[in-house]
Write a protein that holds these residues in place. Structure first.
Motif, PDB file in Angstrom:
ATOM      1  N   LEU A 183      35.741 -32.568  19.031  1.00 35.37           N
ATOM      2  CA  LEU A 183      35.222 -32.803  17.689  1.00 35.37           C
ATOM      3  C   LEU A 183      33.782 -32.351  17.542  1.00 35.37           C
ATOM      4  O   LEU A 183      33.294 -32.190  16.415  1.00 35.37           O
ATOM      5  CB  LEU A 183      35.324 -34.295  17.324  1.00 35.37           C
ATOM      6  CG  LEU A 183      36.736 -34.864  17.222  1.00 35.37           C
ATOM      7  CD1 LEU A 183      36.689 -36.315  16.802  1.00 35.37           C
ATOM      8  CD2 LEU A 183      37.583 -34.049  16.249  1.00 35.37           C
TER       9      LEU A 183
ATOM     10  N   ASP B 243      41.858 -36.622  21.961  1.00 36.54           N
ATOM     11  CA  ASP B 243      41.562 -35.365  22.648  1.00 36.54           C
ATOM     12  C   ASP B 243      41.933 -34.240  21.701  1.00 36.54           C
ATOM     13  O   ASP B 243      43.112 -34.009  21.426  1.00 36.54           O
ATOM     14  CB  ASP B 243      42.347 -35.253  23.952  1.00 36.54           C
ATOM     15  CG  ASP B 243      41.915 -34.043  24.788  1.00 36.54           C
ATOM     16  OD1 ASP B 243      41.218 -33.160  24.230  1.00 36.54           O
ATOM     17  OD2 ASP B 243      42.276 -33.967  25.970  1.00 36.54           O
ATOM     18  N   PHE B 244      40.914 -33.519  21.210  1.00 42.67           N
ATOM     19  CA  PHE B 244      41.129 -32.570  20.130  1.00 42.67           C
ATOM     20  C   PHE B 244      40.766 -31.151  20.539  1.00 42.67           C
ATOM     21  O   PHE B 244      40.446 -30.315  19.698  1.00 42.67           O
ATOM     22  CB  PHE B 244      40.297 -33.008  18.911  1.00 42.67           C
ATOM     23  CG  PHE B 244      40.496 -34.455  18.562  1.00 42.67           C
ATOM     24  CD1 PHE B 244      41.571 -34.852  17.792  1.00 42.67           C
ATOM     25  CD2 PHE B 244      39.626 -35.419  19.038  1.00 42.67           C
ATOM     26  CE1 PHE B 244      41.775 -36.185  17.487  1.00 42.67           C
ATOM     27  CE2 PHE B 244      39.812 -36.755  18.736  1.00 42.67           C
ATOM     28  CZ  PHE B 244      40.889 -37.149  17.958  1.00 42.67           C
TER      29      PHE B 244
ATOM     30  N   CYS C 173      45.970 -35.979  13.560  1.00 40.27           N
ATOM     31  CA  CYS C 173      44.942 -36.338  14.545  1.00 40.27           C
ATOM     32  C   CYS C 173      44.484 -37.771  14.311  1.00 40.27           C
ATOM     33  O   CYS C 173      44.212 -38.162  13.165  1.00 40.27           O
ATOM     34  CB  CYS C 173      43.741 -35.400  14.438  1.00 40.27           C
ATOM     35  SG  CYS C 173      44.073 -33.698  14.941  1.00 40.27           S
TER      36      CYS C 173
ATOM     37  N   SER D 294      52.649 -32.547  18.692  1.00 42.34           N
ATOM     38  CA  SER D 294      51.635 -32.038  17.770  1.00 42.34           C
ATOM     39  C   SER D 294      50.850 -33.168  17.095  1.00 42.34           C
ATOM     40  O   SER D 294      50.162 -32.944  16.102  1.00 42.34           O
ATOM     41  CB  SER D 294      52.258 -31.118  16.716  1.00 42.34           C
ATOM     42  OG  SER D 294      53.376 -31.698  16.110  1.00 42.34           O
TER      43      SER D 294
ATOM     44  N   TYR E 228      47.747 -35.375  17.938  1.00 41.44           N
ATOM     45  CA  TYR E 228      46.625 -35.412  18.874  1.00 41.44           C
ATOM     46  C   TYR E 228      45.911 -36.760  18.729  1.00 41.44           C
ATOM     47  O   TYR E 228      45.518 -37.135  17.623  1.00 41.44           O
ATOM     48  CB  TYR E 228      45.640 -34.279  18.585  1.00 41.44           C
ATOM     49  CG  TYR E 228      46.088 -32.909  19.048  1.00 41.44           C
ATOM     50  CD1 TYR E 228      47.406 -32.485  18.889  1.00 41.44           C
ATOM     51  CD2 TYR E 228      45.194 -32.023  19.622  1.00 41.44           C
ATOM     52  CE1 TYR E 228      47.809 -31.231  19.300  1.00 41.44           C
ATOM     53  CE2 TYR E 228      45.582 -30.756  20.037  1.00 41.44           C
ATOM     54  CZ  TYR E 228      46.900 -30.362  19.868  1.00 41.44           C
ATOM     55  OH  TYR E 228      47.311 -29.117  20.291  1.00 41.44           O
ATOM     56  N   ILE E 229      45.739 -37.453  19.850  1.00 39.69           N
ATOM     57  CA  ILE E 229      45.013 -38.722  19.850  1.00 39.69           C
ATOM     58  C   ILE E 229      43.933 -38.665  20.920  1.00 39.69           C
ATOM     59  O   ILE E 229      44.217 -38.455  22.100  1.00 39.69           O
ATOM     60  CB  ILE E 229      45.958 -39.924  20.119  1.00 39.69           C
ATOM     61  CG1 ILE E 229      47.106 -39.953  19.109  1.00 39.69           C
ATOM     62  CG2 ILE E 229      45.182 -41.232  20.073  1.00 39.69           C
ATOM     63  CD1 ILE E 229      48.073 -41.105  19.313  1.00 39.69           C
TER      64      ILE E 229
ATOM     65  N   GLY F 244      40.593 -28.267  12.374  1.00 37.10           N
ATOM     66  CA  GLY F 244      41.917 -28.858  12.464  1.00 37.10           C
ATOM     67  C   GLY F 244      42.174 -29.835  11.333  1.00 37.10           C
ATOM     68  O   GLY F 244      41.403 -29.921  10.359  1.00 37.10           O
TER      69      GLY F 244
ATOM     70  N   ILE G 132      40.830 -36.286  10.816  1.00 38.25           N
ATOM     71  CA  ILE G 132      40.895 -37.262  11.898  1.00 38.25           C
ATOM     72  C   ILE G 132      40.957 -38.645  11.274  1.00 38.25           C
ATOM     73  O   ILE G 132      40.049 -39.047  10.524  1.00 38.25           O
ATOM     74  CB  ILE G 132      39.670 -37.151  12.838  1.00 38.25           C
ATOM     75  CG1 ILE G 132      39.614 -35.769  13.485  1.00 38.25           C
ATOM     76  CG2 ILE G 132      39.723 -38.221  13.915  1.00 38.25           C
ATOM     77  CD1 ILE G 132      38.703 -34.805  12.763  1.00 38.25           C
TER      78      ILE G 132
ATOM     79  N   TYR H 238      35.246 -26.670  14.407  1.00 38.26           N
ATOM     80  CA  TYR H 238      36.500 -27.434  14.294  1.00 38.26           C
ATOM     81  C   TYR H 238      37.054 -27.310  12.878  1.00 38.26           C
ATOM     82  O   TYR H 238      36.376 -27.601  11.890  1.00 38.26           O
ATOM     83  CB  TYR H 238      36.252 -28.906  14.622  1.00 38.26           C
ATOM     84  CG  TYR H 238      37.500 -29.751  14.463  1.00 38.26           C
ATOM     85  CD1 TYR H 238      38.431 -29.855  15.486  1.00 38.26           C
ATOM     86  CD2 TYR H 238      37.749 -30.419  13.267  1.00 38.26           C
ATOM     87  CE1 TYR H 238      39.568 -30.615  15.339  1.00 38.26           C
ATOM     88  CE2 TYR H 238      38.889 -31.190  13.106  1.00 38.26           C
ATOM     89  CZ  TYR H 238      39.798 -31.278  14.153  1.00 38.26           C
ATOM     90  OH  TYR H 238      40.935 -32.036  13.998  1.00 38.26           O
TER      91      TYR H 238
ATOM     92  N   PRO I 261      47.750 -28.909  16.305  1.00 36.61           N
ATOM     93  CA  PRO I 261      47.812 -30.295  15.815  1.00 36.61           C
ATOM     94  C   PRO I 261      48.335 -30.382  14.392  1.00 36.61           C
ATOM     95  O   PRO I 261      47.965 -29.586  13.527  1.00 36.61           O
ATOM     96  CB  PRO I 261      46.357 -30.767  15.902  1.00 36.61           C
ATOM     97  CG  PRO I 261      45.544 -29.517  15.822  1.00 36.61           C
ATOM     98  CD  PRO I 261      46.357 -28.467  16.514  1.00 36.61           C
TER      99      PRO I 261
ATOM    100  N   THR J 185      36.343 -38.231  22.122  1.00 39.36           N
ATOM    101  CA  THR J 185      36.130 -37.359  20.963  1.00 39.36           C
ATOM    102  C   THR J 185      36.051 -35.887  21.362  1.00 39.36           C
ATOM    103  O   THR J 185      35.517 -35.069  20.603  1.00 39.36           O
ATOM    104  CB  THR J 185      34.833 -37.743  20.221  1.00 39.36           C
ATOM    105  OG1 THR J 185      33.715 -37.566  21.111  1.00 39.36           O
ATOM    106  CG2 THR J 185      34.885 -39.180  19.747  1.00 39.36           C
TER     107      THR J 185
END
Length: 548
Positions: A38, A12-13, A25, A7, A9-10, A45, A48, A43, A22, A35
């Motif tokens: 994003l 790739d979101f 991030c 969980s 996320y790097i 989430g 970032i 979005y 996630p 990205t």
């Protein structure tokens, strides 16, 4: 996907049904193939986390080379982009525990970092490199980075570490070979460009960030300036306080003749008002776009587009950069004015010499196979994966997989546990693994036909098409869609291959014909052809990540 921390996320979101939502991030750098997800206005989430330079680049990025809207402005309005200092450990709650995250600066582009994740249990430490070039200089810097001390192999108490590394090298010809040092490539480019007549202008064909070092050295050595449009100048101004490369590039910037960009509503001081060396000539080197108001790059003065090439093969580069005397080869096919078409290049004829208009130079922002082996040997590595989380085997493209890098560091052992662990790593006997994907797909387009498009009115569209780093996110498309797109300019050979092999049964591998649809058959056939033809692979590489 980070298997140890699913969980997190790097780069790739987008999310998927195969992953949990996630919880944290992170973004390693602001190239648009990192990205994905994003760009969605919806979005919602977690925040970032990235470096301050990356944050400024992300929030000040405009579509259509500065003429459009801020692509990620919705993230800034929601306060979802947060900067972390480099080399400073931060603690985050994760899955009811506390983990420590540290950004470590790397050589790829301004603001780029790799990410070290350290849990309380040292057995699950992860180093995610993002895109990285690791020449000897960078390796020595990493060896002296205190954050990495606990994992350096040279210490007897080294803790185990899992690597997620840049595997762009797998998509190149002869991937097992190394690349020239970047400074060597830049020096050769300088020597080449000095041979051109003084009225020739130069424009870098690689329009994504990461080539600042090239432009700085060219400006310094050729005693000229780098001409920018308003958008790029303002863009680098936002980054300069956090990136020495951006700051140094601005010291050589020239904005003479720039037309005000309507979307930015900002004016730039002319060159005479800039406090720099007055002996430097106005912009002979261009990092600008004609459609953004470049009045310095005149149509009647030829422009030479130089493009990076990180392939170890030298014959093609030498031919592409070769000068010809007219008395030795006679007249080539005249295109227009003093522009002539040769067998592999287009040339500008001046005083009896044909000067190539699309030269190559050696430069890479990604690590080679030998460099990754040296990088791996720094650490007590227990596992190694691509940036997408895949264990990459010897793929059907016959490129070197990451397992080779890992395998050469595994000592021969009769231990059943060791054998099982390595077999599991290599997918041996695993029927569920059908098609390993290649992460961080960066095609290295080198055909002079594609570079010719830079002279056309579709130059901006052409650059976006050829640089995955400049692509607008990651487009989900079927193989059929891809080949329909590929059959159009600037990829005419794709359509030719599909047409010429329609009735060639020997071209197909029967074992690969698994679809009834004829279009799919031709797609598989073309893949087979490309796998067996290294010349075509040099011009284009597939990304199988979306192929079921």
């Amino acid at each position: 996907m980070i298997h140890e921390y699913p969980s997190i996320y790097i780069d790739d979101f987008r999310g998927s049904l195969d992953r949990p939502p996630p919880e944290l991030c992170f973004l390693t750098h602001m190239h648009e193939d990192h990205t994905a997800g994003l760009q969605r206005k919806s979005y919602n989430g977690p925040a970032i986390y990235c470096s301050e330079a990356t944050k400024q680049m992300l929030l000040n990025f405009h579509t259509n080379f500065g003429k459009g809207v801020k692509k990620y402005d919705h993230l800034g309005q929601k306060g979802l982009v947060k900067a972390l200092e480099i080399d400073k450990p931060y603690h985050f709650p994760y899955n009811g525990e506390s983990i420590q995250v540290t950004f470590i600066e790397v050589n790829h582009c301004p603001g780029s970092v790799m990410i070290l994740i350290q849990p309380k249990n040292p057995g699950k430490a992860v180093l995610f490199t993002g895109d990285i070039r690791c020449e000897l200089t960078e390796l020595n810097i990493l060896r002296r980075t205190p954050t990495l001390y606990p994992y350096l192999k040279e210490f007897a108490s080294a803790n185990p570490l899992t690597l997620y590394v840049d595997s762009t090298y797998t998509q190149h010809e002869e991937p097992e070979k190394g690349y020239l040092p970047n400074m060597t490539g830049i020096q050769r480019l300088i020597e080449l460009l000095k041979l051109y007549p003084p009225h020739i202008q130069f424009c870098i064909a690689d329009m994504c960030t990461g080539h600042e070092q090239v432009l700085i050295e060219l400006a310094r050595s050729l005693q000229t300036r780098v001409h920018m449009d308003a958008y790029l100048y303002n863009y680098y101004q936002k980054v300069a306080p956090y990136s020495p490369l951006a700051s140094q590039l601005l010291s050589y910037a020239c904005t003479s003749g720039v037309v005000e960009n309507v979307s930015l509503r900002s004016k730039i001081a002319p060159i005479e008002e800039m406090q720099t060396n007055k002996t430097i000539t106005p912009g002979r080197i261009h990092l600008c776009h004609r459609n953004n108001g470049c009045s310095v790059r005149h149509v009647d003065s030829p422009t030479v587009y130089f493009k990076a090439c990180n392939q170890p093969t030298t014959e093609m580069v030498d031919l592409q950069n070769k000068f010809f005397k007219i008395k030795e080869i006679g007249s080539m096919e005249l295109m227009n004015g003093n522009i002539y078409k040769g067998p592999t290049q287009r040339y500008y004829l001046h005083q009896g010499i044909y000067y190539p208009l699309f030269p190559f130079y050696y430069y890479s922002r990604h690590a080679s196979y030998p460099e990754l082996c040296e990088f791996r040997d720094l650490f007590n590595v227990v596992n190694i994966r691509g940036l997408d989380g895949a264990d990459i085997m010897e793929s059907k493209t016959q490129h070197i997989g990451l397992s080779k890098i890992f395998h050469s560091s595994v000592e021969a052992s009769s231990s059943d546990d060791e054998l099982e662990r390595f077999q599991a790593f290599c997918f041996i006997g695993n029927p569920n693994i059908q098609n390993p994907s290649i992460s961080s797909a960066h095609s290295n387009m080198s055909s002079h036909e594609t570079l010719e498009m830079l002279h056309s009115d579709n130059a901006n569209e052409m650059v976006n098409t050829q640089n995955p780093d400049d692509a607008v996110g990651i487009v989900e498309e079927t193989p059929e869609d891809m080949y329909v797109r590929m059959s159009k300019q600037p990829f005419p050979w794709a359509a030719q291959l599909l047409t010429s092999h329609d009735n060639d049964q020997s071209f197909r591998n029967p074992s690969e014909i698994i679809f009834v649809d004829e279009t799919q058959n031709k797609i598989l056939s073309l893949e087979s052809k490309l796998r067996d033809n290294p010349n075509l692979w040099f011009s284009f590489c597939f990304d199988y990540s979306n192929n079921s």
